[in-house]
Design an enzyme around this catalytic site. Structure first.
Site, mmCIF file in Angstrom:
data_model
loop_
_atom_site.group_PDB
_atom_site.id
_atom_site.type_symbol
_atom_site.label_atom_id
_atom_site.label_comp_id
_atom_site.label_asym_id
_atom_site.label_seq_id
_atom_site.Cartn_x
_atom_site.Cartn_y
_atom_site.Cartn_z
ATOM 1 C CB ILE A 40 -0.955 0.022 1.204
ATOM 2 C CG1 ILE A 40 -0.162 0.087 2.532
ATOM 3 C CG2 ILE A 40 -1.875 -1.186 1.176
ATOM 4 C CD1 ILE A 40 -1.039 0.257 3.758
ATOM 5 N N GLY A 99 0.594 6.396 4.214
ATOM 6 C CA GLY A 99 -0.409 7.398 4.575
ATOM 7 C C GLY A 99 0.151 8.804 4.479
#
Length: 282
Positions: free
Chosen positions: A206, A209
């Site tokens: 991923i 953030g």
């Protein structure tokens, strides 16, 4: 069980951190700036001639300056980065030598749900002590509730306006975006190693953030600060879902005076990835 009194005594590491123009340019590339080499507004952030620094670079400029959670007894494998904020005291220079001053400032006991840990760190010029930026971070420690701390606390989340956004901007992330961004400091294998991602419950690595944090800062900088970093005072948000490299991130923005509210979503997956975003601009 994490010791509540000891937790509040955890401080940022007592050492110097240094960054250079190379670090600032690499960060700007990592959040997607410079894709069009003829865009002179973005070129100013990725070319050393009269270099400008993206305000959100503050989150990686002194990587490792956060108070170390390892000293708290927290089960780090189950810690989630929940929220992030920066407050600029002055524009970030292209290069600097700084010291970190800060520590854990709050710990909220959510019982079976876990614990919320809040930290603040100010980066100061190593020679003069003048502050550049204060970083605030919130972690959700999912395995560490019932430690005897207060059950409430912390600032209420910013609520975005209940009206259609004033602007919605699409940012295409690259398939190798996480591999590029991780060179700014965060080398967690979750963002590079498919096996590590699968162990964490994801089918592939991923995006960081804080990369999405930077993309949202880029949106505010572009559309409400005219690519002038000195106009940005603060930037904060909450993380709500992961972004995958290759996703198109849509940033929705609302302006009310000096306040810019925002959220971000990935329309292809019907996922809101950033919530409660708020920035102050001059």
């Amino acid at each position: 069980m994490i010791p509540y009194e000891a937790l509040l005594k955890v401080r940022s590491p007592d050492r110097e951190f240094v960054w250079s123009d190379r670090d600032a340019m690499l960060y700007a590339l990592g959040i997607g700036m410079g894709g069009d080499p003829l865009d002179t507004d973005e070129l100013a952030f990725v070319y050393e001639k009269d270099l400008k620094v993206v305000p959100s670079f503050a989150t990686v400029a002194a990587w490792g300056s956060n108070p170390p959670l390892a000293e708290t007894g927290v089960d780090y494998s189950r810690v989630v980065h929940a929220e992030q904020a920066i407050r600029l005291h002055r524009p970030l220079p292209a290069s600097a030598r700084v010291k970190a001053d800060g520590g854990i400032v709050a710990a909220i006991d959510k019982g079976d749900k876990g614990a919320i840990l809040m930290a603040e760190t100010t980066l100061r010029d190593a020679e003069t002590g003048a502050p550049y930026v204060t970083l605030s971070v919130g972690w959700f420690a999912r395995a560490d509730g019932h430690f005897g701390g207060p059950a409430t606390g912390g600032a209420a989340p910013h609520i975005v306006p209940d009206r259609p956004p004033d602007k919605s901007v699409d940012y295409v992330t690259r398939a190798d975006q996480a591999l590029l961004y991780r060179l700014a400091g965060d080398r967690n294998p979750l963002h590079a190693d498919p096996e590590a991602a699968r162990r964490a419950g994801f089918d592939r690595p991923i995006l960081h953030g804080l990369c999405t944090f930077g993309i949202c800062c880029r949106a505010v900088l572009q559309h409400y600060a005219a690519f002038e970093p000195e106009r940005m005072v603060s930037h904060k948000l909450r993380f709500s879902a992961p972004v995958y490299p290759g996703d198109v991130v849509t940033v929705d923005l609302w302006r009310d005076g000096d306040l810019v509210s925002f959220q971000a979503r990935v329309k292809a997956r019907n996922a809101t990835v950033i919530q409660n975003g708020c920035a102050e601009v001059r």
